[in-house]
Design an enzyme around this catalytic site. Sequence first.
Site, short mmCIF file in Angstrom:
data_model
loop_
_atom_site.label_atom_id
_atom_site.label_comp_id
_atom_site.label_asym_id
_atom_site.label_seq_id
_atom_site.Cartn_x
_atom_site.Cartn_y
_atom_site.Cartn_z
N HIS A 37 6.95 2.30 2.93
CA HIS A 37 6.46 0.93 2.78
C HIS A 37 5.15 0.73 3.53
O HIS A 37 4.77 1.56 4.36
CB HIS A 37 7.50 -0.06 3.33
CG HIS A 37 7.76 0.14 4.79
ND1 HIS A 37 8.60 1.14 5.25
CD2 HIS A 37 7.26 -0.48 5.88
CE1 HIS A 37 8.60 1.12 6.57
NE2 HIS A 37 7.79 0.14 6.99
N HIS A 118 -0.99 1.50 6.08
CA HIS A 118 -0.56 2.89 5.98
C HIS A 118 0.89 2.98 5.51
O HIS A 118 1.61 1.98 5.52
CB HIS A 118 -0.70 3.58 7.35
CG HIS A 118 0.30 3.07 8.36
ND1 HIS A 118 0.12 1.89 9.05
CD2 HIS A 118 1.50 3.56 8.76
CE1 HIS A 118 1.16 1.69 9.85
NE2 HIS A 118 2.01 2.68 9.69
#
Length: 172
Positions: A37, A118
Amino acid sequence: MSQLTYGIAAFPSKKIQDIANSYRMRYDPSYSKIPPHITLKESFTADQQTIDRLSKDLSKIAKETEPFDIEIKKVSSFSPITHTIYLKIEPNDTLSKLNEQMNAEGFPGEQAFKFVPHITISQDLSEDEHSDVYGTLKISSFDLKDTIDRFQLLYQLDDGSWTVYETYKLGE
C-alpha cells in the site's frame, strides 16, 4: 469510549501488489498484516465519534480529487533512519496534496516523518541483510504505472493486522 488505531492508505493494482509481495514474502515480517500500500496518513488513535466526523471529511476530499496516475522506476531506502527498502513512487502532486489534507487541522495524529510516497518491500532487516538486499535491488529498474482511483480508511485488529473500515472512490 474505546479507541482504535486507524490509518489511511491507497492500494495499488494487483500487478504492482504481486511485484511488491514477491519481495515482501522474503524481506518484510509484516507481510501478512497488510497488503502492499501507499500510506497517505500514518497510524493514529481515535474514538468512534472522531471517525464519524473524519469519514465525512474523507468523503469530501475523495469527491474533490480525480483519479491519478503513479509511476515506479526504482527502489530506494530510508537508511540510515530505518532499514526499510521500498518501491519509490515518482514525485506526485496529487499524493502530496492528499497527504497534506489528511494531516491538516482537525485530523487526529501527528505526521512523524516527511511524506515520501512509497510501497514498502522490506523492513526490520539487520544492517548486513539490508545492505545486501538494497545493493541487489537498487540496480534493478522498474517501469510500473498504475491509476489510483480510491483510498481506504483502515483499522488495526488485535493481532496487528489491518482491515478496511471504509473505501472512498475518487472524483465521485
